[in-house]
Design a protein around this motif. Structure first.
Motif, short mmCIF file in Angstrom:
data_model
loop_
_atom_site.label_atom_id
_atom_site.label_comp_id
_atom_site.label_asym_id
_atom_site.label_seq_id
_atom_site.Cartn_x
_atom_site.Cartn_y
_atom_site.Cartn_z
N GLY A 42 43.24 46.13 37.25
CA GLY A 42 42.59 45.54 36.53
C GLY A 42 41.74 45.80 35.86
N THR A 43 40.35 45.01 34.74
CA THR A 43 39.59 45.13 34.43
C THR A 43 38.13 45.16 35.20
N PHE A 44 37.26 46.19 34.72
CA PHE A 44 36.11 46.33 35.04
C PHE A 44 34.74 46.30 33.96
N SER A 45 33.97 45.27 34.25
CA SER A 45 32.82 45.58 33.07
C SER A 45 31.58 44.12 33.46
N LEU A 46 31.25 44.87 33.00
CA LEU A 46 29.51 43.54 32.33
C LEU A 46 29.12 43.08 31.00
N GLY A 47 28.73 41.69 31.06
CA GLY A 47 28.46 41.25 29.87
C GLY A 47 26.87 41.82 29.05
N MET A 77 37.88 41.40 38.52
CA MET A 77 37.75 42.54 39.71
C MET A 77 36.63 41.77 40.42
N ASP A 78 36.11 41.38 41.66
CA ASP A 78 35.34 41.41 42.14
C ASP A 78 33.79 42.26 42.21
N GLN A 79 32.76 42.46 42.23
CA GLN A 79 31.96 43.16 42.02
C GLN A 79 30.67 43.46 43.02
N VAL A 80 30.26 44.76 43.69
CA VAL A 80 29.16 44.68 43.90
C VAL A 80 28.11 45.27 43.15
N LEU A 81 26.72 44.31 43.12
CA LEU A 81 25.76 44.59 41.83
C LEU A 81 24.46 45.82 42.39
N ARG A 82 23.46 46.39 42.08
CA ARG A 82 22.34 46.38 42.09
C ARG A 82 21.51 47.00 40.77
N TRP A 182 23.64 39.76 45.12
CA TRP A 182 24.41 40.94 44.45
C TRP A 182 25.59 40.83 44.50
N LYS A 183 26.40 40.67 45.14
CA LYS A 183 27.99 40.43 44.91
C LYS A 183 28.59 39.52 43.89
N ALA A 219 27.27 48.10 38.16
CA ALA A 219 28.41 47.65 39.02
C ALA A 219 28.62 48.54 39.72
N LYS A 220 29.93 48.25 40.97
CA LYS A 220 30.89 49.14 41.30
C LYS A 220 32.04 48.46 42.68
N GLN A 221 32.78 49.02 42.40
CA GLN A 221 33.89 47.70 43.38
C GLN A 221 33.63 47.54 44.51
N THR A 222 34.46 46.82 45.16
CA THR A 222 33.40 46.39 46.44
C THR A 222 34.59 47.16 47.68
N ASP A 223 35.39 47.77 47.56
CA ASP A 223 36.60 48.76 47.99
C ASP A 223 35.46 49.97 49.13
N ASN A 224 35.64 50.69 50.11
CA ASN A 224 35.06 50.82 51.07
C ASN A 224 34.45 52.29 50.16
N GLY A 225 34.00 53.36 49.70
CA GLY A 225 33.41 54.85 48.84
C GLY A 225 33.57 54.08 47.36
#
Length: 232
Positions: A42-47, A77-82, A182-183, A219-225
């Motif tokens: 998957g791709t992982f990015s923010l505008g 991919m879905d993201q967890v945000l800070r 913030w998800k 942003a980080k993945q929603t997966d544990n860890g």
């Protein structure tokens, strides 16, 4: 006689060749089965975010709004945000607690129209000009089906934080870190607007002071860890 013998021998040899050729056409029973697969990451990015403020001649009692900024999940991919808001001033002899900061954020799948955004801007104006509370953010379901989060950092709260950190000229405020609001799913957006008000009690020591602010989203993945880039 010899001619007949040659013919007989030739016929025998030919028969041998035919038999030999026939043996070569037989084969054993066989079977074959294959399986293949492909994995595409998957791709992982923010505008990109837009600038917050660009203003001169700020003075006590005045309130300045940023433009609306849109947080876009531009990956697959879905993201967890800070989300953090950092601000500082360039004068060590004055306290940043005189700058009151507030924000309103909307999470949605279909972008609100201009009238809706204007209405929430008025709500932020009321928050900053009325009674303020510490930045204990909350999210709720809005009648328009938007999720709304709002927070205001009061003068007294800022002063308390500055004393605890021993730094009067800068502060990093965490707006959210992995909370439900913030998800961000791939089909969702967050619009956010900030307001900064310089307290009426700011005196002449604040003349010429430069105020800098930065809004940062990680942003980080929603997966544990999973970890943010700054934690790696």
């Amino acid at each position: 006689m010899r001619k007949w013998q040659k013919t007989l021998i030739g016929s025998a040899l030919a028969g041998t060749l035919v038999v030999g050729a026939g043996i070569g056409t037989y084969s054993w029973f066989t079977a074959e089965s294959k399986s293949a697969g492909t994995i595409v990451n998957g791709t992982f990015s923010l505008g990109e975010l837009q600038p917050l403020f660009n203003h001169d001649q700020f003075a006590p009692s005045q309130l300045l709004f940023s433009d609306w900024n849109t947080i876009k999940n531009t990956g697959s991919m879905d993201q967890v945000l800070r989300a953090t808001y950092s601000h500082k001033i360039d004068h060590a002899n004055v306290n940043i607690n005189k700058y009151k900061v507030g924000y309103i954020a909307l999470k949605y799948k279909e972008k609100p129209n201009g009238d809706v955004l204007k209405d929430y801007k008025y709500k932020l104006d009321a928050l900053l000009n009325g009674t303020t509370n510490p930045i204990s953010s909350f999210a709720k379901a809005d009648p328009s089906n938007y999720e709304v989060e709002t927070g205001v950092l009061s003068d007294s709260e800022v002063q308390s934080l500055m004393k605890a950190e021993g730094d009067k000229s800068s502060k990093v405020i965490t707006l959210g870190d992995g909370k439900k609001f913030w998800k961000l799913k791939t089909d969702e957006y967050i619009d956010i607007i900030f307001g900064v008000k310089l307290s009426e009690n700011a005196g002449n020591d604040y003349q010429g002071v430069k105020y800098d602010a930065e809004f940062k989203v990680e942003a980080k993945q929603t997966d544990n860890g999973a970890k943010y880039q700054s934690e790696l």
